[in-house]
Design an enzyme around this catalytic site. Structure first.
Site, PDB file in Angstrom:
ATOM      1  N   ARG A   1      19.918   8.951 -18.874  1.00 54.46           N
ATOM      2  CA  ARG A   1      20.567   7.880 -18.087  1.00 54.46           C
ATOM      3  C   ARG A   1      19.529   6.787 -17.845  1.00 54.46           C
ATOM      4  NH1 ARG A   1      21.123   6.337 -12.811  1.00 54.46           N
ATOM      5  NH2 ARG A   1      23.162   5.605 -12.148  1.00 54.46           N
TER       6      ARG A   1
ATOM      7  N   LYS B   1      12.282   4.935 -11.891  1.00 52.93           N
ATOM      8  CA  LYS B   1      12.211   5.605 -10.589  1.00 52.93           C
ATOM      9  C   LYS B   1      10.801   5.635 -10.031  1.00 52.93           C
ATOM     10  CE  LYS B   1      16.459   8.288 -10.827  1.00 52.93           C
ATOM     11  NZ  LYS B   1      17.109   9.616 -10.879  1.00 52.93           N
TER      12      LYS B   1
HETATM   13  C1  PT1 Z   1      20.428  10.720 -11.923  1.00 46.77           C
HETATM   14  C2  PT1 Z   1      20.903   9.620 -11.150  1.00 46.77           C
HETATM   15  C3  PT1 Z   1      22.323   9.479 -11.043  1.00 46.77           C
HETATM   16  N1  PT1 Z   1      20.085   8.736 -10.526  1.00 46.77           N
HETATM   17  C4  PT1 Z   1      22.630  11.376 -12.359  1.00 46.77           C
HETATM   18  N2  PT1 Z   1      23.152  10.369 -11.662  1.00 46.77           N
HETATM   19  C5  PT1 Z   1      20.618   7.750  -9.782  1.00 46.77           C
HETATM   20  N3  PT1 Z   1      23.459  12.271 -12.961  1.00 46.77           N
HETATM   21  C6  PT1 Z   1      22.008   7.610  -9.677  1.00 46.77           C
HETATM   22  C7  PT1 Z   1      13.449   6.658  -7.070  1.00 46.77           C
HETATM   23  O1  PT1 Z   1      12.766   7.655  -6.805  1.00 46.77           O
HETATM   24  O2  PT1 Z   1      19.129  10.933 -12.071  1.00 46.77           O
HETATM   25  N4  PT1 Z   1      21.281  11.565 -12.501  1.00 46.77           N
HETATM   26  N5  PT1 Z   1      22.836   8.459 -10.306  1.00 46.77           N
HETATM   27  C8  PT1 Z   1      19.699   6.799  -9.047  1.00 46.77           C
HETATM   28  N6  PT1 Z   1      18.992   7.498  -8.031  1.00 46.77           N
HETATM   29  C9  PT1 Z   1      17.644   7.259  -7.735  1.00 46.77           C
HETATM   30  C10 PT1 Z   1      16.865   8.298  -7.243  1.00 46.77           C
HETATM   31  C11 PT1 Z   1      17.073   6.018  -7.992  1.00 46.77           C
HETATM   32  C12 PT1 Z   1      15.508   8.102  -7.024  1.00 46.77           C
HETATM   33  C13 PT1 Z   1      15.727   5.803  -7.746  1.00 46.77           C
HETATM   34  C14 PT1 Z   1      14.920   6.843  -7.275  1.00 46.77           C
HETATM   35  O3  PT1 Z   1      12.971   5.527  -7.219  1.00 46.77           O
END
Ligand code: PT1
Length: 262
Positions: A238, A204
């Protein structure tokens, strides 16, 4: 928990079929690398992502879950906020609903209660398309804890079992770097709420901000957060990089004396 994105392999004949085959192969690979859970998602929720229509999300994830059920003994998780996708995914073999909206979308709470599977309730400020524009908190840790506690109460009142609830502070979901770091430091307070805690930092932007590295070079920073989280009580991580993460978790488990090797 290994992350499995199912998106059609665009601009190619038979792209959908090839996209599914690639997803199934990657899931089997993650299972062989030591994943206990495979999180199947057909709609991106990263910052700025656009919504995917229900019919399209169903076409992406359901055939993959069906194929995995017969080939895999991992728990299959479905990363969705849509009741119809939850329902079809559980019918196809999913045992965990991972909902970044924490069952706040219309119909999701009643559907999850009826399905009776495990649920991950995640905190998010705003919605994916716009959540990183102006994240604002008076006290991010207190607000995330009270949001998650309230969701567990609402879910329990709707008939979900507390023993089936997992909490996730939602790193990067309407949070700047300081907010994310405050939540990492506060993991023991989240764990003290009394539910298993799941965390997702993998590749991230918070890792990019801390290391100055682009998305393809964030493994080591991500692993540092995995180790920190494991040592502070997180139950589920995850991740994209299952093999490397399993190594980190095995070493920590051995040092802590829970590896079964004496
Ligand atoms: C998470 C999560 C998810 N993240 C759960 N499910 C994502 N329970 C999808 C960035 O800042 O943390 N927990 N499902 C993916 N979401 C992101 C959010 C991907 C922020 C990248 C960023 O780069």
């Amino acid at each position: 928990m290994g992350i499995l994105h199912v998106t059609p392999d665009s601009f190619a004949d038979g792209g959908r079929h090839r996209g599914r085959e690639a997803a199934v192969a990657r899931a089997l690979e993650m299972a062989a690398e030591g994943a206990d859970i495979i999180d199947v998602g057909g709609e991106s929720t990263r910052p700025g992502a656009e919504a995917v229509a229900e019919a399209e999300e169903l076409e992406r994830v359901i055939p993959v879950i069906e194929a995995l059920r017969s080939q895999l003994d991992c728990v299959i998780s479905v990363d969705t906020s849509k009741p119809a996708v939850m329902r079809a995914a559980v019918a196809a073999g999913a045992g965990l609903i991972n909902d970044v909206f924490a069952l706040r979308q219309p119909g999701a709470l009643a559907t999850a209660a009826e399905l009776g599977v495990d649920v991950c309730l995640m905190h998010m400020q705003g919605e994916p398309r716009t959540m990183q524009a102006h994240p604002r908190y008076a006290d991010v840790v207190a607000e995330v804890c009270s949001f998650l506690t309230e969701r567990t109460e609402v879910c329990a009142a709707a008939g979900l079992l507390s023993s089936r609830m997992i909490l996730d502070p939602g790193f990067g979901f309407g949070k700047d770097l300081a907010h994310n770091l405050a939540l990492v430091r506060a993991l023991p307070r989240l764990v003290a709420l009394g539910f298993p805690v799941m965390v997702g930092f993998s590749r991230k932007s918070m890792v990019g901000a801390l290391t100055g590295r682009p998305v393809g070079e964030r493994l080591h920073g991500s692993l540092a957060l995995v180790a920190y989280a494991a040592l502070h009580g997180a139950s589920i991580v995850r991740v994209h990089d299952v093999a490397a993460t399993v190594d980190v978790l095995r070493v920590i488990a051995a040092v802590e004396g829970v590896s079964g090797n004496g």
